[in-house]
Design an enzyme around this catalytic site. Structure first.
Site: not given
Length: 285
Positions: A102, A137, A169, A202, A224
């Site tokens: 597994r 992410k 950011k 950004e 962005d």
């Protein structure tokens, strides 16, 4: 292993942790059902088309759990596969094969899905100079393998984590009091702490692009959530002085148009957080 995060030590730590999570005090199903010392063999069956990833890792998992297992890789990571292909064969203790099955499949199914998606998106922009990047992410404690899969699929890894690159950011900029303030504070921080890290900022509009250009001292300007006309103008303004990265809501449908805006990189979080596992199984033979 070309990526700095892919060390034998890191991989062994992952395997030990994953086996502890899955096996715990013992694989009691196998211990109960199988007579002691039963030998067996199994093969990895590919059930759908894609890009295979995780074969090298599978061999490490088998051999870490039981050094006496014999593993034969019939394909290599990054190969195109189709239903009916056999990825590897493993033989030895039947109990060891069952206990590790597994973990091998969980890793390979997800890694292959990511490699497949990365390859597919790369094909859409191969006529441009733009490179496809992943993001942070990722699945907690599985990032190393997800970024490895992106590389296997032909993508490039962005920063691995918070410690290996500065990325300012929108929230950093807003909390710091603006782009110039955020960049200058970052430069002072790096100097004071004797750190050599690349700086990416950004930007949300052309005015912010101009502010970065006026301030200077960065390596990459992120564009962005800009539409294509705005992004093309931003690339023109930057004029090759800094690398450019397009980001924010870029889909399979819009990827080609964004690449044709002339950016150096496109980051796509969906490479790692929005994939469907490739159908793979391990079957006794």
């Amino acid at each position: 292993m070309k990526n700095s995060y892919l060390t034998q030590d890191n991989l062994q730590k992952f395997i030990k942790s994953a086996l502890l999570e899955d096996v715990g005090t013992g694989d009691h199903s196998t211990l109960a059902a199988l007579p002691e010392n039963v030998q067996g063999a199994a093969q990895l069956l590919i059930k759908e088309e894609g890009i295979i990833a995780g074969l090298d890792l599978a061999k490490m998992i088998f051999e870490h759990y039981d050094p006496h297992l014999q593993v034969e890789l019939l394909l290599k990571d990054g190969d195109k596969v189709k239903a009916g292909d056999i990825g590897l064969k493993v033989s030895g203790s039947a109990a060891s094969i069952l206990t590790t099955e597994r973990l091998v499949l969980n890793c390979m199914q997800r890694m292959s899905a990511i490699a497949t998606k990365t390859y597919k998106l790369n094909q859409l922009i191969k006529h441009t100079r733009t490179k496809l990047l992943d993001t942070r992410k990722t699945t907690p404690n599985f990032r190393m393998l997800e970024k490895w899969a992106v590389a296997i699929g032909g993508g490039q890894n962005h920063r691995f984590a918070l410690y290996d690159m500065i990325m300012l950011k929108d929230n950093h900029v807003d909390f710091a009091g603006g782009i110039a303030a955020a960049i200058k504070a970052t430069q002072e921080y790096l100097k004071a702490n004797k750190l050599k890290l690349k700086i990416e900022v950004e930007t949300r509009n052309l005015d912010e692009v101009k502010q970065v250009l006026e301030t200077g001292g960065v390596d990459v300007i992120m564009l962005d959530n800009m539409d294509c006309p705005t992004m093309k103008e931003a690339v023109r303004l930057i004029g090759g002085k800094y690398k450019t990265e397009a980001s924010g809501g870029i889909t399979e449908e819009t990827l080609k148009d964004v690449a044709e805006c002339g950016v150096d990189f496109i980051s796509v979080g969906a490479l790692t957080h929005h994939v469907k596992s490739l159908d793979i199984s391990l079957k006794a033979v």
